[in-house]
Design a protein around this motif. Structure first.
Motif, PDB file in Angstrom:
ATOM      1  N   ALA A   9      52.951  31.676  38.876  1.00 50.57           N
ATOM      2  CA  ALA A   9      52.466  30.912  37.716  1.00 50.57           C
ATOM      3  C   ALA A   9      52.347  29.424  37.965  1.00 50.57           C
ATOM      4  CB  ALA A   9      53.388  31.163  36.518  1.00 50.57           C
ATOM      5  N   SER A  10      52.820  28.927  39.105  1.00 55.65           N
ATOM      6  CA  SER A  10      52.678  27.501  39.378  1.00 55.65           C
ATOM      7  C   SER A  10      51.364  27.177  40.079  1.00 55.65           C
ATOM      8  CB  SER A  10      53.853  26.995  40.221  1.00 55.65           C
ATOM      9  OG  SER A  10      53.872  27.628  41.489  1.00 55.65           O
ATOM     10  N   ALA A  15      48.719  29.488  36.521  1.00 58.66           N
ATOM     11  CA  ALA A  15      48.996  28.583  35.403  1.00 58.66           C
ATOM     12  C   ALA A  15      47.954  28.733  34.305  1.00 58.66           C
ATOM     13  CB  ALA A  15      49.033  27.139  35.894  1.00 58.66           C
ATOM     14  N   ALA A  18      48.648  31.972  32.365  1.00 66.67           N
ATOM     15  CA  ALA A  18      49.777  31.815  31.454  1.00 66.67           C
ATOM     16  C   ALA A  18      49.394  31.002  30.231  1.00 66.67           C
ATOM     17  CB  ALA A  18      50.953  31.170  32.184  1.00 66.67           C
ATOM     18  N   SER A  19      48.654  29.909  30.452  1.00 67.96           N
ATOM     19  CA  SER A  19      48.242  29.051  29.342  1.00 67.96           C
ATOM     20  C   SER A  19      47.332  29.794  28.372  1.00 67.96           C
ATOM     21  CB  SER A  19      47.529  27.817  29.891  1.00 67.96           C
ATOM     22  OG  SER A  19      47.043  26.998  28.849  1.00 67.96           O
ATOM     23  N   THR A  30      57.039  33.687  33.100  1.00 72.03           N
ATOM     24  CA  THR A  30      56.431  33.200  34.337  1.00 72.03           C
ATOM     25  C   THR A  30      57.456  33.150  35.459  1.00 72.03           C
ATOM     26  OG1 THR A  30      56.842  30.883  33.741  1.00 72.03           O
ATOM     27  CG2 THR A  30      54.712  31.826  33.101  1.00 72.03           C
ATOM     28  N   SER A  32      57.622  31.866  39.785  1.00 69.52           N
ATOM     29  CA  SER A  32      56.936  31.271  40.925  1.00 69.52           C
ATOM     30  C   SER A  32      57.956  30.875  41.974  1.00 69.52           C
ATOM     31  CB  SER A  32      56.119  30.046  40.499  1.00 69.52           C
ATOM     32  OG  SER A  32      56.979  28.971  40.166  1.00 69.52           O
ATOM     33  N   GLU A  35      59.120  27.052  41.020  1.00 68.02           N
ATOM     34  CA  GLU A  35      59.997  26.853  39.861  1.00 68.02           C
ATOM     35  C   GLU A  35      61.204  27.776  39.849  1.00 68.02           C
ATOM     36  OE1 GLU A  35      59.525  24.412  37.826  1.00 68.02           O
ATOM     37  OE2 GLU A  35      57.600  23.796  38.660  1.00 68.02           O
TER      38      GLU A  35
END
Length: 222
Positions: A9-10, A15, A18-19, A30, A32, A35
């Motif tokens: 998700a990073s 990303a 997810a958004s 999420t 990654s 993160e």
């Protein structure tokens, strides 16, 4: 409410997925490497993160991981440029990594309703569509991922009749992965790719499980 898990998700596409899902009111989890320390080249991290989510039932799981350039090794232009270590690294991330996602995260798909596990592949992984050559390791690793997913889908028809496993080509997306190599190809933004991918996912049925299609919903030859 849709329950979604985005792995990778990073990154640009992850990303954006997810958004967009959150904008649609979905409950989004999420993961990654950056993160959360989920590294598909380290099997213990994959198993550990999946174990932490045990008991969850996801409607959608997307594996949005992948890399074209690993440890500075550029895509090969000829067979003379093939490097065993570089090829092994491509397979570790782009083929074995998705296999671990399937092994450890597919059991988290909902069993009482339609659910989808989508893994981002690439059109260059198509053997039937390869008329240019080159990019040996990346092509081969993505082709291997497609075979792994197709094989897993056969098993999952028996294990979870509601589950759909699909390989998706996200388009040539404007991300750091493609920036250097996309000059001669039309590109789309991560947001447009996410919008299109989710629209394709919404149309899938169990009969599509094990397939390979692009962001426009068109079947990509193996």
């Amino acid at each position: 409410m849709t329950k979604a898990l985005i792995i990778g998700a990073s990154g640009g596409i992850g990303a954006a997925l997810a958004s967009r899902l959150r904008g649609q009111g979905a409950d989004v989890t999420t993961l990654s490497r950056r993160e959360d320390g989920l590294d598909l080249t380290r099997p213990e991290t994959v198993a550990d993160h999946a174990a932490r989510l045990k008991g969850r039932d996801f409607d959608l799981i997307v594996n949005a991981t992948g890399a074209l350039v690993i440890d500075g090794h550029q895509p090969e232009k000829t067979m003379d440029a093939v490097d065993p270590q570089a090829m092994a690294a491509q397979f570790a991330l782009n083929a074995i990594g998705p296999a671990l996602v399937l092994r450890d995260f597919a059991p988290l798909l909902a069993r009482d309703r339609r659910s989808v596990l989508a893994s981002l592949s690439a059109r260059v992984g198509s053997i039937g569509d390869n008329g240019l050559g080159g990019w040996v390791s990346y092509r081969a690793a993505k082709a291997a991922q497609n075979q792994i997913l197709h094989t897993a889908a056969i098993e999952w028809r028996r294990r979870n009749r509601h589950a759909i496993l699909i390989a998706l080509h996200p388009g040539t997306v404007e991300t750091p992965l493609t920036r250097k190599y996309a000059a001669r190809h039309p590109t789309i933004t991560p947001e447009r790719s996410a919008e299109a991918l989710l629209a394709v996912i919404d149309t899938l049925t169990p009969e599509d499980s094990g397939g390979f299609c692009d962001w426009k919903g068109q079947v990509v030859p193996w």
